[in-house]
Design an enzyme around this catalytic site. Sequence first.
Site, PDB file in Angstrom:
ATOM      1  CB  SER A   1      -0.923  -0.007   1.222  1.00  0.00           C
ATOM      2  OG  SER A   1      -1.992   0.890   0.994  1.00  0.00           O
ATOM      3  CD  GLU A   2      -1.199   3.951  -2.961  1.00  0.00           C
ATOM      4  OE1 GLU A   2      -1.164   2.701  -2.894  1.00  0.00           O
ATOM      5  OE2 GLU A   2      -2.175   4.579  -3.428  1.00  0.00           O
ATOM      6  CG  ASN A   3      -0.543   3.867   3.549  1.00  0.00           C
ATOM      7  OD1 ASN A   3      -0.630   2.886   2.811  1.00  0.00           O
ATOM      8  ND2 ASN A   3      -0.894   3.836   4.808  1.00  0.00           N
TER       9      ASN A   3
END
Lengths: 219, 233
Positions: free
Chosen positions: A45-47
């Site tokens: 997840s790009e966070n």
Amino acid sequence: MLDKNGIAKRISRELHDGWYVNLGIGIPTLVANYVPEGIEVTFQSENGILGMGPFPYEGEEDADLINAGKQTITALPGAAIFDSATSFAMIRGRHIQLTVLGAMEVSDNGDIANWKIPGKLVKGMGGAMDLVASAENIIVAMMHTNRAGESKLLPECSLPLTGVNCVRKIVTNMALLEVTPHDGFRLLERAPGVTVREIQDATLGRLLVPDEVPEMQLG
Amino acid sequence: MQKQVSDARAAIAGIRSGMTLMLGGFGLCGIPEKCIHALADSDITDLTCISNNAGVDDFGLGLLLQSRQIKKMIASYVGENAEFERQMLSGDLEVDLIPQGSLAERCRAAGAGIPAFFTPAGYGTEVGEGKEVRFFDGNPHILELALHADFAIVKAWKGDTDGNLIYKGTARNFNPVMAMAGTVTIAEVEILVEAGQLDPNQIHTPGIFVQRIFQGDHYAKRIEQRTTRSHAG
């Protein structure tokens, strides 16, 4: 016709063992529920997490552990957490094997629009522009038509673009299609109960229809 | 040099109207909520805020939008905030939307002394308009500039009086890169210990990037999307 879970289920059959996969918000998130038996994939997840697990049990939510959709999640054993620049180094540096994301429109040369409706809705592109610009393998998960019944598979996108010439495959409620280098969309599979004719009628972009178009296997 | 300050109010001393601020966080996760409250209580206005998101209507940067203290917002995603959308569509708020990876890298670049870099993200879109294009290995890239801020405000889990920081979970997100990019960087932490108490191997942000640090109390740490599964399922 497929529902959202059916779309996710069909996409899950595109997963390969050992892949690192980024799932966008919405239908793509559901793909994690249908990873085929015997296949191990790691969700990014790009966070800032690799090894994202399922939602936590009630009462075990941690405000410091969310996905890019801002949902509370868990971290699987072996997970790794990192900052946003490192996260996008993974994405831009092509260390992620598959990106699945939603779209408002896709054109028959693989352009995608999914971040803005001028004058109406401006949510922003988030990580989508970085993802589509760099991923080698992009699958779009979306409904074949919009709420007004208009095709979302177009000769040219009418909305502001997120990326150009980048979409490889599209799974809709009606069909699985791929984007060919020069000839527009190619119809690969029909959703259960959907005819080629219905798909042609719902597709505005150029559509190549092979002689045989098998029905999707979802098992 | 004494980096420790008493509280958020003391930490934001020197922030003036018209300045550019960077604020860490992703959604409401890892945002410097104490400093945001202190800014909301101040009469500082016309701020340019660089942050991945803009909070929600009544928390995070949404508080500074409500009080009209933000003139310009630089972010990658601004959904979930009706007030933001209203001010943007009416033209009261200037908005610059940036691809998330470019936003992170532009902060990192500023902190690392790299004035600009080429990235494929945004080529062929509105984001690429007016920007220099160069081809590498046959693929188009656009030139993005480093993003600097007068003040960067970050939130960490644990810190020491030398400014060394350790983040927890995905609350790390933009905080480390923004900590590098501020002319002055303020860190607020849940637990502040004396220098020497943290394991050097575990430091995420070395204290060299941090000029002021304080411990905040009673973090709200609001959850935007509380998603759970049942034991039965």
